[in-house]
Design a protein around this motif. Sequence first.
Motif, PDB file in Angstrom:
ATOM      1  N   HIS A 177     -10.521  -0.894  -4.045  1.00 24.34           N
ATOM      2  CA  HIS A 177     -10.164   0.203  -5.286  1.00 24.34           C
ATOM      3  C   HIS A 177     -11.392   0.384  -5.776  1.00 24.34           C
ATOM      4  O   HIS A 177     -12.564  -0.685  -5.996  1.00 24.34           O
ATOM      5  N   CYS A 233      -7.561   3.149  -3.015  1.00 20.05           N
ATOM      6  CA  CYS A 233      -7.268   3.593  -4.537  1.00 20.05           C
ATOM      7  C   CYS A 233      -8.469   3.390  -5.618  1.00 20.05           C
ATOM      8  O   CYS A 233      -9.668   3.030  -5.891  1.00 20.05           O
ATOM      9  N   SER A 234      -7.827   4.769  -6.043  1.00 21.03           N
ATOM     10  CA  SER A 234      -9.286   5.601  -7.017  1.00 21.03           C
ATOM     11  C   SER A 234     -10.363   5.043  -6.912  1.00 21.03           C
ATOM     12  O   SER A 234     -11.355   4.719  -7.438  1.00 21.03           O
ATOM     13  N   VAL A 253      -4.835   6.964  -2.402  1.00 17.67           N
ATOM     14  CA  VAL A 253      -3.893   6.218  -3.500  1.00 17.67           C
ATOM     15  C   VAL A 253      -4.687   7.054  -4.991  1.00 17.67           C
ATOM     16  O   VAL A 253      -5.958   6.313  -4.959  1.00 17.67           O
ATOM     17  N   THR A 270      -4.955   1.503 -10.666  1.00 16.21           N
ATOM     18  CA  THR A 270      -4.057   1.816 -10.780  1.00 16.21           C
ATOM     19  C   THR A 270      -3.353   0.415  -9.989  1.00 16.21           C
ATOM     20  O   THR A 270      -2.451  -0.433  -9.651  1.00 16.21           O
ATOM     21  N   PRO A 271      -3.893  -0.359  -9.321  1.00 13.32           N
ATOM     22  CA  PRO A 271      -3.443  -1.757  -8.695  1.00 13.32           C
ATOM     23  C   PRO A 271      -2.734  -2.281  -9.988  1.00 13.32           C
ATOM     24  O   PRO A 271      -1.642  -3.350  -9.729  1.00 13.32           O
ATOM     25  N   VAL A 298       1.326   0.362  -5.443  1.00 14.21           N
ATOM     26  CA  VAL A 298       0.162  -0.619  -4.728  1.00 14.21           C
ATOM     27  C   VAL A 298       0.022  -1.575  -3.674  1.00 14.21           C
ATOM     28  O   VAL A 298       0.258  -1.449  -2.928  1.00 14.21           O
ATOM     29  N   ARG A 313       2.002  -0.287  -0.958  1.00 13.01           N
ATOM     30  CA  ARG A 313       1.818   0.358   0.777  1.00 13.01           C
ATOM     31  C   ARG A 313       0.471  -0.884   1.281  1.00 13.01           C
ATOM     32  O   ARG A 313       1.156  -0.147   2.818  1.00 13.01           O
TER      33      ARG A 313
END
Length: 311
Positions: A115, A141-142, A243, A279-280, A287, A290
């Motif tokens: 992340h 992520c992000s 993501v 996001t997590p 998340v 996924r």
Amino acid sequence: MSRLMSVASGPYAPPVPARELTAVSADGARLHIEVHGPEHAPPVVLAHGWACSTAFWAAQIRELAADHRVIAYDQRGHGRSPASPACSPDALADDLEAVLKATLAPGEQAVIAGHSMGGMTVMAAAGRPALREHAAAVLLCSTGASRLVSESTVIPLRAGRPRTWLTRRVLGSRAPLGPVTPIARAILKYATMGPGSAPHMVEACARIVHACPRKVRYAWSQVLDLLDLDHGVRQLSVPTAVVVGTADRMTPPVHARALAAALPDCLGVTELAGLGHMTPVEAPELVTGRIRELAMTYTRARTHTQVKEGA
């Protein structure tokens, strides 16, 4: 983990690890590692972002540890990993290599999820032998690879030099964050989370971010300001999913789209409407799902093939 570093109850309270260990990086930096779940289950490695800690992944750890071996570590200077004078993309890559070598058997492959700065860590390590050996698939992520300050929309101005100048000073501030107050929660929510984020999500993120030492936060902000990992993206040849939240002000969707265009084996971009940078925490089920999907597809399948070939 101290209560000051995380919430003490609820879905974002850090689970108790099955075991803890320390990895030693190339320059001698010591990295705190937590291992959760069954010892011989398919492995997942989690790398957190700037000003966070292993506590950031609490929701993922809690769910995945039922049937995965979940390995989470504190980036140098964060959580329970001591600060180091070396702060650079190479140091991040060294640290991830050290974690992989300390926790995975030779040839064993894992899904690696990163992340924000954790995703940048994976990109920085893309050409490293340990990542090539141990990464079955990656979830980003992000995150972004370059132009982090100029593309940030934390400052609500048109893109250009004034916005970049102000953003650099806000994100690179040396000021202490202080206690977690209603004003502090509101500022953190605006900068890093979607407008619909629930109060318990904001509280969990605020506890983690405010626990990061001021000097560590500042030192890594300077690294992120100058970051350019575009070459690393092109070297990340394993299957990679991306993501991002559509309301992410720290690493807006333009970064995710650039990653998708440059990755050799991109599995697609999932854009989450109305979600921000965390996001997590903001979309824990998605998340986690996924990561689980990647593990089912890439680690379990390979383990089954290896068993058949060795039979």
